[in-house]
Scaffold this active site. Structure first.
Site, PDB file in Angstrom:
ATOM      1  N   HIS A  62      43.616  40.826  38.250  1.00 12.98           N
ATOM      2  CA  HIS A  62      42.649  40.303  39.215  1.00 12.98           C
ATOM      3  C   HIS A  62      42.427  38.830  38.847  1.00 12.98           C
ATOM      4  O   HIS A  62      42.538  38.450  37.681  1.00 12.98           O
ATOM      5  CB  HIS A  62      41.357  41.106  39.045  1.00 12.98           C
ATOM      6  CG  HIS A  62      40.263  40.804  40.021  1.00 12.98           C
ATOM      7  ND1 HIS A  62      39.465  39.703  39.906  1.00 12.98           N
ATOM      8  CD2 HIS A  62      39.825  41.474  41.117  1.00 12.98           C
ATOM      9  CE1 HIS A  62      38.572  39.708  40.891  1.00 12.98           C
ATOM     10  NE2 HIS A  62      38.771  40.782  41.641  1.00 12.98           N
ATOM     11  N   ASP A 116      40.113  44.383  30.591  1.00 19.22           N
ATOM     12  CA  ASP A 116      39.306  44.249  31.804  1.00 19.22           C
ATOM     13  C   ASP A 116      39.133  45.662  32.364  1.00 19.22           C
ATOM     14  O   ASP A 116      40.050  46.229  32.961  1.00 19.22           O
ATOM     15  CB  ASP A 116      40.046  43.331  32.795  1.00 19.22           C
ATOM     16  CG  ASP A 116      39.415  43.338  34.177  1.00 19.22           C
ATOM     17  OD1 ASP A 116      38.480  44.122  34.413  1.00 19.22           O
ATOM     18  OD2 ASP A 116      39.881  42.559  35.034  1.00 19.22           O
ATOM     19  N   GLN A 150      38.134  48.317  36.734  1.00 21.14           N
ATOM     20  CA  GLN A 150      38.623  49.453  37.526  1.00 21.14           C
ATOM     21  C   GLN A 150      38.942  50.658  36.646  1.00 21.14           C
ATOM     22  O   GLN A 150      39.592  51.605  37.114  1.00 21.14           O
ATOM     23  CB  GLN A 150      39.885  49.056  38.311  1.00 21.14           C
ATOM     24  CG  GLN A 150      39.673  47.925  39.290  1.00 21.14           C
ATOM     25  CD  GLN A 150      38.793  48.311  40.478  1.00 21.14           C
ATOM     26  OE1 GLN A 150      38.645  49.495  40.800  1.00 21.14           O
ATOM     27  NE2 GLN A 150      38.185  47.330  41.115  1.00 21.14           N
ATOM     28  N   LYS A 201      30.395  48.575  40.035  1.00 20.65           N
ATOM     29  CA  LYS A 201      31.586  49.384  40.296  1.00 20.65           C
ATOM     30  C   LYS A 201      31.445  50.787  39.719  1.00 20.65           C
ATOM     31  O   LYS A 201      32.304  51.635  39.900  1.00 20.65           O
ATOM     32  CB  LYS A 201      32.829  48.684  39.729  1.00 20.65           C
ATOM     33  CG  LYS A 201      33.115  47.353  40.448  1.00 20.65           C
ATOM     34  CD  LYS A 201      34.512  46.895  40.255  1.00 20.65           C
ATOM     35  CE  LYS A 201      34.704  45.433  40.595  1.00 20.65           C
ATOM     36  NZ  LYS A 201      34.989  45.210  42.016  1.00 20.65           N
ATOM     37  N   CYS A 250      42.021  39.723  45.646  1.00 19.53           N
ATOM     38  CA  CYS A 250      41.853  38.820  44.498  1.00 19.53           C
ATOM     39  C   CYS A 250      42.971  39.026  43.483  1.00 19.53           C
ATOM     40  O   CYS A 250      42.747  38.992  42.268  1.00 19.53           O
ATOM     41  CB  CYS A 250      40.502  39.004  43.810  1.00 19.53           C
ATOM     42  SG  CYS A 250      39.113  38.616  44.834  1.00 19.53           S
TER      43      CYS A 250
HETATM   44  N1  PLP Z   1      38.785  42.791  37.334  1.00 21.06           N
HETATM   45  C1  PLP Z   1      39.188  43.714  38.203  1.00 21.06           C
HETATM   46  C2  PLP Z   1      40.395  44.548  37.886  1.00 21.06           C
HETATM   47  C3  PLP Z   1      38.479  43.906  39.393  1.00 21.06           C
HETATM   48  O1  PLP Z   1      38.880  44.835  40.252  1.00 21.06           O
HETATM   49  C4  PLP Z   1      37.342  43.108  39.645  1.00 21.06           C
HETATM   50  C5  PLP Z   1      36.609  43.250  40.910  1.00 21.06           C
HETATM   51  O2  PLP Z   1      37.125  43.741  41.894  1.00 21.06           O
HETATM   52  C6  PLP Z   1      36.955  42.166  38.688  1.00 21.06           C
HETATM   53  C7  PLP Z   1      37.699  42.030  37.542  1.00 21.06           C
HETATM   54  C8  PLP Z   1      35.759  41.302  38.886  1.00 21.06           C
HETATM   55  O3  PLP Z   1      34.594  42.071  38.903  1.00 21.06           O
HETATM   56  P1  PLP Z   1      33.190  41.380  39.290  1.00 21.06           P
HETATM   57  O4  PLP Z   1      33.415  40.704  40.603  1.00 21.06           O
HETATM   58  O5  PLP Z   1      32.256  42.544  39.370  1.00 21.06           O
HETATM   59  O6  PLP Z   1      32.870  40.431  38.207  1.00 21.06           O
END
Ligand code: PLP
Length: 406
Positions: A122, A199, A202, A225, A363
């Site tokens: 992401h 990270d 997900q 999430k 993203c």
């Molecule tokens: N990393 C992953 C794999 C994500 O799916 C997301 C959000 O969709 C993020 C990071 C960023 O999360 P946040 O926008 O809650 O900071």
């Protein structure tokens, strides 16, 4: 596990209609809906015991501080961290990753050093490292993926060099659903004494996360999430690393002594929690974690796997539908395109049927570049989705195709 209708009645929003049709919410990868207990907790904080944390001698501050610290303990236990001090509240995954990218970069990264991420990431797990590499004169190395959307593990091993300072990797891909073998990656990186950031944006909501078992050095996730509120998240960092890192932000509550000549910082975790923290978010997120524990994380994973298998089977039967991301192990995400129909058209028409899907690059533009496409339609499921919602989606796609054939 509770009966599905009982589970759905825990989520007030699932009872609403959109354009006169029952809401079918398949955008759980972007954000999850909230159970009533979380909504009630959030409201209770402001009606029963609101006061700024760690600041007052009065009862309201004490009660809020106690609930905030209890929330930290619940997070510790949820991810099985060794110590409460290793849990830092942030505004979300993005904030957590930026914190490590900044602080780790300041302390440990020199010109010519290397940071490894993957093609699957992401943007939140790309851009902070790019910014740090630019600042420090370091080099970003990318683990490629194959056409199923799996990490090429052998290529990863080749990227590990004496200049590698850190590996940052998703636990699961938001765009394709791939579950990444993070334990294998951590083991390989640790054999070269290289720390790993996972990270977990997900990963946290789809199974049991045990940071001691994963052996990761940093783990980041977002409250929204995992059925909690927005604007709150977690950075787990092993104490030995976090003690070494300089604070990311300066301000109130993170300091021990301030003079104009010199400031000394608080111990963990407060060193990384400058200013008024989102205590309401943290307390309500802890309620969400309790809700998840109440349902049972193994049961959640099992139900979501059944939904994924069913959705995959039904969707591949749609003529002209191509799925992107066919990893062996996936979270309940199906990314696809309909032949000759733009993803936005598909998404907009489904929306008019009350079906919420995500469209676009999610993203994760490098993933789209890998497949030579400019986006997909993404169906991301949660335990509260049903098989009949999947049937309605498939019927809806039939209507989309029929409209474009005319
Ligand atoms: N990393 C992953 C794999 C994500 O799916 C997301 C959000 O969709 C993020 C990071 C960023 O999360 P946040 O926008 O809650 O900071």
């Amino acid at each position: 596990m509770k009966d599905i209708s009982e589970i759905r009645s825990d989520f007030p929003i699932l009872g609403r209609q959109v354009y006169g049709k029952p809401l079918i919410y398949f955008d759980n990868g972007a954000t999850t809906q909230k159970p009533k207990c979380v909504i009630d907790t959030y409201s209770r904080i402001f009606t029963e015991f609101n006061g700024n944390v760690h600041r007052g001698v009065h009862a309201m501050s004490d009660l809020t501080s106690e609930a905030y610290e209890n929330a930290r303990e619940k997070v510790r236990s949820f991810i099985n961290a060794t110590k409460k001090e290793e849990i830092i509240f942030t505004s979300g995954t993005t904030d957590s990753i930026n914190c490590v990218a900044f602080s780790f970069g300041e302390r440990f990264v020199k010109p010519g050093d290397e940071i490894i991420i993957s093609e699957l990431e992401h943007h939140s797990n790309i851009v902070p490292w790019q910014m740090m590499c630019q600042r420090k004169g370091a080099v970003l190395k990318i683990i490629p993926i194959d056409d199923n959307g799996e990490i090429c593990f052998d290529e990863f091993l080749k990227l590990l060099t004496p200049r590698t300072r850190l590996v940052a990797i998703s636990q699961a891909s938001n765009s394709l659903g791939t579950v990444v073998p993070v334990k294998k990656i951590t083991d390989a990186a640790h054999s070269e004494n290289i720390p790993v950031l996972v990270d977990g944006a997900q990963g946290i909501q789809h199974g049991i996360v045990d940071v001691q078992e994963l052996q990761c050095d940093f783990y980041a996730f977002s409250g929204h999430k995992i059925y909690g509120p927005t604007g709150i998240g977690v950075l787990y960092g092993k104490e030995e690393w976090m003690n070494e890192l300089p604070p990311y932000r300066g301000g109130g509550d993170m300091v021990e002594k301030v003079t104009f000549e010199k400031t000394t910082y608080q111990n963990l975790p407060y060193k990384f929690e400058a200013g008024t923290v989102n205590y309401a978010g943290a307390i309500a997120m802890a309620e969400a974690l309790d809700y998840v524990l109440g349902l049972g994380r193994e049961d959640i994973a099992e139900r979501e796997k059944t939904l994924l298998d069913y959705a995959t089977r039904q969707l591949i039967s749609v003529k002209g539908l191509k799925i992107y991301g066919n990893a062996e192990n996936k979270i309940p995400v199906v990314s696809f395109l309909l032949d000759g129909i733009h993803q936005y058209d598909t998404g907009i028409i489904l929306d008019k049927m009350g079906i919420a899907v995500r469209t676009g690059t999610h993203c994760a533009q490098p993933v789209m570049d890998h497949f030579g496409i400019d986006g997909t339609v993404r169906v991301s499921m949660s335990f509260y989705n049903t098989f009949s919602e999947i049937d309605t989606l498939v019927e809806g796609l039939g209507k989309v195709i029929a409209m474009f054939k005319k």
